[in-house]
Motif scaffolding. Sequence first.
Motif, PDB file in Angstrom:
ATOM      1  N   GLY A   1       0.794  -1.231   0.000  1.00 55.08           N
ATOM      2  CA  GLY A   1       0.000   0.000   0.000  1.00 55.08           C
ATOM      3  C   GLY A   1       0.821   1.273   0.000  1.00 55.08           C
ATOM      4  O   GLY A   1       0.265   2.364  -0.123  1.00 55.08           O
ATOM      5  N   MET A  27     -12.993  -3.334  -4.380  1.00 53.11           N
ATOM      6  CA  MET A  27     -12.078  -2.995  -3.297  1.00 53.11           C
ATOM      7  C   MET A  27     -12.179  -3.978  -2.133  1.00 53.11           C
ATOM      8  O   MET A  27     -11.171  -4.307  -1.499  1.00 53.11           O
ATOM      9  CB  MET A  27     -12.338  -1.569  -2.811  1.00 53.11           C
ATOM     10  CG  MET A  27     -11.895  -0.485  -3.791  1.00 53.11           C
ATOM     11  SD  MET A  27     -10.129  -0.555  -4.212  1.00 53.11           S
ATOM     12  CE  MET A  27     -10.202  -1.524  -5.728  1.00 53.11           C
ATOM     13  N   GLU A  52      -6.805   4.897  -3.957  1.00 53.40           N
ATOM     14  CA  GLU A  52      -7.344   3.947  -2.972  1.00 53.40           C
ATOM     15  C   GLU A  52      -6.886   2.527  -3.285  1.00 53.40           C
ATOM     16  O   GLU A  52      -6.475   1.780  -2.382  1.00 53.40           O
ATOM     17  CB  GLU A  52      -8.872   4.003  -2.951  1.00 53.40           C
ATOM     18  CG  GLU A  52      -9.459   3.044  -1.916  1.00 53.40           C
ATOM     19  CD  GLU A  52     -10.971   2.888  -2.015  1.00 53.40           C
ATOM     20  OE1 GLU A  52     -11.520   2.068  -1.245  1.00 53.40           O
ATOM     21  OE2 GLU A  52     -11.597   3.555  -2.863  1.00 53.40           O
ATOM     22  N   THR A  68      -4.244  -0.017  -0.931  1.00 52.57           N
ATOM     23  CA  THR A  68      -4.808  -1.209  -0.296  1.00 52.57           C
ATOM     24  C   THR A  68      -3.796  -2.346  -0.321  1.00 52.57           C
ATOM     25  O   THR A  68      -3.329  -2.739  -1.393  1.00 52.57           O
ATOM     26  CB  THR A  68      -6.081  -1.655  -1.038  1.00 52.57           C
ATOM     27  OG1 THR A  68      -7.028  -0.582  -1.029  1.00 52.57           O
ATOM     28  CG2 THR A  68      -6.691  -2.882  -0.372  1.00 52.57           C
ATOM     29  N   ALA A  75      -5.769  -0.929   5.843  1.00 51.92           N
ATOM     30  CA  ALA A  75      -6.618  -0.558   4.709  1.00 51.92           C
ATOM     31  C   ALA A  75      -6.812   0.956   4.688  1.00 51.92           C
ATOM     32  O   ALA A  75      -6.936   1.590   5.737  1.00 51.92           O
ATOM     33  CB  ALA A  75      -7.963  -1.261   4.800  1.00 51.92           C
TER      34      ALA A  75
END
Length: 649
Positions: A220, A350, A386, A390, A399
């Motif tokens: 991430g 997601m 986003e 993740t 997250a």
Amino acid sequence: MTDITAFDWRSFLLKWSGEWADSLEDGESRGDDDEVARQARWLGFPPASEERIAAMEERLGLRMPPSYREFLKVSDGWRHAGGFVWLLAGTEDARWHNNESGLADMCEEELDEDSGPEEWREADLWRRGLQLDVESDITHVLLDPEDMDEDGEWAVYTWASWRAAPPERFANFLEFMREMHREFHRLRARPGDGEAGFANDTTRQLDTLVEEARLEALGGGWEQAGQALDEAKEYGRPRAAGLGDQIRRLLGQTSMVYFEGLVTDPRYAPELLPSLVAEQAAHSYWAESTLPFHLRGADDNTLSLAHSTLDQVRSGTYRYTAAGPFGEAVERAREMARWGDTDAAWRTLMDALPLWEPLGPDHLAPLGWVADPLLGPLLTPERGRELLSTPRGGQAGEAPRPAAGLDPGDLAWLAEPEPGDDRASFRFVLVEGVEPEQLPGRLTDGDDTVLEEPLTFWEAYRRSRHSQEQFSSYDDRALMAVGRAGPGWSFAFDGDPAPFDQRRFVSPAVAASEGTRAVVVWSGLTTRHGKPFFHLSVARDGVEQYGFTYTDEGIRQSGEIPRALDPSRYFDALEDGAEAERSLLEALTREFGVRLPRHAIRNGQLHTLTTRSWTRPPGDGEAYMVVRVTPGDARPADGRRTEEDGPGS
């Protein structure tokens, strides 16, 4: 930022020299000077004394910038500055360019009275610049005494005729030399040379940095990873460009993204090719002869896959697939997206992303879905961030906060046109308790009518007009996008309707409401063409319950209208059509619990249908025109043959 005056020139130049010496092939031909430099492991010359530098400055009439002075104290000149400057000037060879190249004249010929000061200043560079290139491949290196910063540093400009680009600027001599060191690395590490033939402390450190960045990105940390990969890419390190391009593409960047070194790998091609092909297909006709330019080194199977993917993307039949639970989520998301629920589709992707499985160690994120006609429109820069934030591919991490939804969950957004949107009006039909697939039976002629495959509204419009052979001045068959309008409702939407004709208008609400309830809205309160109007009609079980039409002639209404929708509340003292439109749409949202998907309507691809006419047939004495296009017939210059029919014609 490096303190230029404290920079260790000697260590930097010694490292560069050693890397250069070790990079030479045993059988590579070289001149005597290069052979001496190889054996000495030194590309430079003896240092220049302060007296020698001072004499140079007296000859040129200016004190040299600090970084160039410090360089001269270590080496009075330099060989092989990058790949195209073979000898860089020291104290004896530096001289004013004085338009020796004739480039000042060439630049000035292209200037006119509209040219700004910067353009004239750039042209004059070739008269005032201090030339540092002594031997080169038609490459000029100039220090600009008029482009000076607060520390006394002069900018460096480089230009090569074969690059067909404006001069490249570097803030100072140190930055120029650092870039030349990187250029040396890029040229030595280019594909085809092989990694084993060019390895040193710098390459090993950068390759370790690339691997750390890969794991960071999967966890991430895409921002830090992207910076590290960009640094390694500047040195031409294998993997760096291909990994970094995956990050860039998900941020919405498409220019110069080629997934170098990865897209031709059979492991990654099925995932990376669709994104590359879709971008090419959207902006050019990608002929077969140009394929090797982007896919150098690809085998026949990969080239065949590229062509077949291109055909699918162009025809709109490409469908992204993935393995495992993430692949199952892809199918669910596509079904949601095709009916307009793009926010739910994104959340579905997601939620499953932590379970995504890479195709190999250099696969950072799912990418093929951006070429899918239904899933691709889900991507925005915010959503790309986003996804990249993740943790996935087996990496643990926290997250990210979910990206904000793109649909406001109401109808009121219709009162807020996008900048540059010159729409005249809009209209829509809402039907309760009916799936979108069932709308053709309620809104069209013929029981066997089916929905068209998903397209953007304008693509669907062009296709329908291309296939239409007859046009009538009295017929108003609307091309409408369809989808779900919230729990229990379906919609059909037309964002570019024909002009509103109150005398002949027939609301489709009655026919659409058999066994249920239907709502029709047609708004032109903010139209820039014609007079403002607004229509609402609500029907149940084939009977209109209530409705009204507002025009500048007043309000016509029927049935018992709920107080929340009473037109007098909005039009009795109408001063602002946009505010009245917004207020009415907000009231309709509350009254029926409905919404329209803004993102899908504006940016996505939806199924479409062509409704029966929204106007009644012409009456006695009413003239109309029919235009027929007959393939193969002789036609006027505009390609049409016209016939006038009907009473009174």
